[in-house]
Design a protein around this motif. Structure first.
Motif, PDB file in Angstrom:
ATOM      1  N   MET A   7      75.222 -20.367 -49.981  1.00 10.91           N
ATOM      2  CA  MET A   7      75.733 -21.631 -50.530  1.00 10.91           C
ATOM      3  C   MET A   7      76.062 -22.606 -49.403  1.00 10.91           C
ATOM      4  N   LYS A   8      76.637 -22.107 -48.312  1.00 10.09           N
ATOM      5  CA  LYS A   8      76.950 -22.972 -47.180  1.00 10.09           C
ATOM      6  C   LYS A   8      75.678 -23.538 -46.551  1.00 10.09           C
ATOM      7  N   CYS A   9      74.665 -22.702 -46.381  1.00  9.87           N
ATOM      8  CA  CYS A   9      73.388 -23.169 -45.810  1.00  9.87           C
ATOM      9  C   CYS A   9      72.763 -24.247 -46.691  1.00  9.87           C
ATOM     10  N   ASN A  10      72.757 -24.031 -47.996  1.00  6.64           N
ATOM     11  CA  ASN A  10      72.192 -25.020 -48.918  1.00  6.64           C
ATOM     12  C   ASN A  10      72.969 -26.331 -48.889  1.00  6.64           C
ATOM     13  N   HIS A  11      74.283 -26.251 -48.761  1.00  5.61           N
ATOM     14  CA  HIS A  11      75.107 -27.464 -48.696  1.00  5.61           C
ATOM     15  C   HIS A  11      74.852 -28.208 -47.392  1.00  5.61           C
ATOM     16  N   ASP A  12      74.781 -27.477 -46.286  1.00  2.95           N
ATOM     17  CA  ASP A  12      74.610 -28.098 -44.977  1.00  2.95           C
ATOM     18  C   ASP A  12      73.266 -28.808 -44.840  1.00  2.95           C
ATOM     19  N   VAL A  13      72.254 -28.350 -45.568  1.00  5.86           N
ATOM     20  CA  VAL A  13      70.951 -29.002 -45.519  1.00  5.86           C
ATOM     21  C   VAL A  13      71.042 -30.420 -46.075  1.00  5.86           C
ATOM     22  N   LYS A  14      71.818 -30.607 -47.135  1.00 13.05           N
ATOM     23  CA  LYS A  14      71.920 -31.910 -47.799  1.00 13.05           C
ATOM     24  C   LYS A  14      73.017 -32.792 -47.215  1.00 13.05           C
ATOM     25  N   ALA A  15      73.959 -32.199 -46.498  1.00 11.51           N
ATOM     26  CA  ALA A  15      75.085 -32.958 -45.950  1.00 11.51           C
ATOM     27  C   ALA A  15      74.635 -33.790 -44.757  1.00 11.51           C
ATOM     28  N   SER A  16      75.240 -34.966 -44.611  1.00 10.54           N
ATOM     29  CA  SER A  16      74.909 -35.822 -43.476  1.00 10.54           C
ATOM     30  C   SER A  16      76.120 -35.955 -42.559  1.00 10.54           C
ATOM     31  N   GLN A  17      75.856 -35.986 -41.274  1.00 14.17           N
ATOM     32  CA  GLN A  17      76.915 -36.159 -40.287  1.00 14.17           C
ATOM     33  C   GLN A  17      77.164 -37.647 -40.099  1.00 14.17           C
ATOM     34  N   VAL A  18      78.380 -38.072 -40.300  1.00 11.43           N
ATOM     35  CA  VAL A  18      78.751 -39.464 -40.104  1.00 11.43           C
ATOM     36  C   VAL A  18      79.760 -39.521 -38.972  1.00 11.43           C
ATOM     37  N   CYS A  19      79.556 -40.455 -38.062  1.00 14.70           N
ATOM     38  CA  CYS A  19      80.459 -40.593 -36.927  1.00 14.70           C
ATOM     39  C   CYS A  19      80.814 -42.067 -36.773  1.00 14.70           C
ATOM     40  N   TYR A  20      82.091 -42.394 -36.908  1.00 12.50           N
ATOM     41  CA  TYR A  20      82.556 -43.764 -36.728  1.00 12.50           C
ATOM     42  C   TYR A  20      83.206 -43.882 -35.360  1.00 12.50           C
ATOM     43  N   LYS A  21      83.032 -45.048 -34.745  1.00  7.80           N
ATOM     44  CA  LYS A  21      83.635 -45.305 -33.439  1.00  7.80           C
ATOM     45  C   LYS A  21      84.943 -46.072 -33.628  1.00  7.80           C
ATOM     46  N   ASP A  22      85.791 -46.049 -32.622  1.00  5.95           N
ATOM     47  CA  ASP A  22      87.035 -46.819 -32.662  1.00  5.95           C
ATOM     48  C   ASP A  22      86.700 -48.292 -32.841  1.00  5.95           C
ATOM     49  N   PRO A  26      87.003 -48.300 -56.872  1.00  6.69           N
ATOM     50  CA  PRO A  26      87.773 -47.248 -56.208  1.00  6.69           C
ATOM     51  C   PRO A  26      87.829 -47.428 -54.695  1.00  6.69           C
ATOM     52  N   TRP A  27      87.162 -48.447 -54.167  1.00  5.34           N
ATOM     53  CA  TRP A  27      87.100 -48.659 -52.719  1.00  5.34           C
ATOM     54  C   TRP A  27      88.117 -49.700 -52.287  1.00  5.34           C
ATOM     55  N   GLU A  28      88.865 -49.395 -51.241  1.00  4.43           N
ATOM     56  CA  GLU A  28      89.859 -50.308 -50.669  1.00  4.43           C
ATOM     57  C   GLU A  28      89.422 -50.675 -49.254  1.00  4.43           C
ATOM     58  N   GLY A  29      89.855 -51.842 -48.834  1.00  2.00           N
ATOM     59  CA  GLY A  29      89.565 -52.161 -47.442  1.00  2.00           C
ATOM     60  C   GLY A  29      89.291 -53.626 -47.227  1.00  2.00           C
ATOM     61  N   PRO A  30      88.834 -53.941 -46.071  1.00  3.46           N
ATOM     62  CA  PRO A  30      88.365 -53.029 -45.032  1.00  3.46           C
ATOM     63  C   PRO A  30      89.504 -52.471 -44.187  1.00  3.46           C
ATOM     64  N   TYR A  31      89.287 -51.280 -43.706  1.00  5.40           N
ATOM     65  CA  TYR A  31      90.189 -50.634 -42.768  1.00  5.40           C
ATOM     66  C   TYR A  31      89.486 -50.563 -41.417  1.00  5.40           C
ATOM     67  N   THR A  32      90.263 -50.426 -40.363  1.00  6.69           N
ATOM     68  CA  THR A  32      89.718 -50.306 -39.017  1.00  6.69           C
ATOM     69  C   THR A  32      89.980 -48.901 -38.506  1.00  6.69           C
ATOM     70  N   VAL A  33      88.957 -48.267 -37.956  1.00  6.54           N
ATOM     71  CA  VAL A  33      89.126 -46.936 -37.375  1.00  6.54           C
ATOM     72  C   VAL A  33      89.914 -47.087 -36.082  1.00  6.54           C
ATOM     73  N   VAL A  34      91.048 -46.396 -36.018  1.00 10.63           N
ATOM     74  CA  VAL A  34      91.896 -46.439 -34.829  1.00 10.63           C
ATOM     75  C   VAL A  34      91.485 -45.339 -33.855  1.00 10.63           C
ATOM     76  N   GLU A  35      91.278 -44.129 -34.401  1.00 11.38           N
ATOM     77  CA  GLU A  35      90.966 -43.002 -33.528  1.00 11.38           C
ATOM     78  C   GLU A  35      90.290 -41.896 -34.334  1.00 11.38           C
ATOM     79  N   ARG A  36      89.387 -41.176 -33.690  1.00 11.34           N
ATOM     80  CA  ARG A  36      88.761 -40.006 -34.299  1.00 11.34           C
ATOM     81  C   ARG A  36      89.567 -38.790 -33.862  1.00 11.34           C
ATOM     82  N   LEU A  37      90.223 -38.138 -34.824  1.00  7.55           N
ATOM     83  CA  LEU A  37      91.081 -37.002 -34.502  1.00  7.55           C
ATOM     84  C   LEU A  37      90.299 -35.697 -34.384  1.00  7.55           C
ATOM     85  N   SER A  38      89.288 -35.532 -35.219  1.00  9.14           N
ATOM     86  CA  SER A  38      88.412 -34.356 -35.150  1.00  9.14           C
ATOM     87  C   SER A  38      87.064 -34.754 -35.734  1.00  9.14           C
ATOM     88  N   GLU A  39      86.188 -33.793 -35.957  1.00  4.75           N
ATOM     89  CA  GLU A  39      84.876 -34.109 -36.509  1.00  4.75           C
ATOM     90  C   GLU A  39      84.973 -34.683 -37.916  1.00  4.75           C
TER      91      GLU A  39
END
Length: 99
Positions: free
Chosen positions: A18-33, A55-68
């Motif tokens: 199940m994890k392998c099947n999920h990871d195939v479809k999942a996308s990695q998103v990385c936002y910068k400060d 359901p969307w609020e914003g815009p917000y500004t990314v201050v810091e990436r704490l983890s992945e």
């Protein structure tokens, strides 16, 4: 005892598949400060139809990436920063544009 061991092994294998099947479809998103993002926060306002509320609020500004998967974001200058999961964020392209 043997059946219990076999079931444990089958559950472990099933979980890995199940994890392998999920990871195939999942996308990695990385936002910068400093990136602008929308925050998914489906809070219903009393007296308004849920279908007509965004359901969307914003815009917000990314201050810091704490983890992945966690980010620190801030709405307005004086607002307290929030720690949110990356699944609740979407790239900001302009007011009212979610794609």
């Amino acid at each position: 005892m043997v059946v219990h061991h076999q079931v444990r092994g089958a559950l472990k294998f099933s979980g890995k598949m199940m994890k392998c099947n999920h990871d195939v479809k999942a996308s990695q998103v990385c936002y910068k400060d400093g990136d602008k993002v929308w925050l998914y926060n489906p809070v219903r306002k009393k007296g308004q139809s849920p279908k007509l509320q965004s359901p969307w609020e914003g815009p917000y500004t990314v201050v810091e990436r704490l983890s992945e998967v966690t980010y620190w974001i801030r709405g307005r200058r004086k607002a307290q920063p929030k720690v949110v999961h990356v699944n609740r964020l979407w790239q900001f392209h302009g007011p009212g544009q979610y794609t």
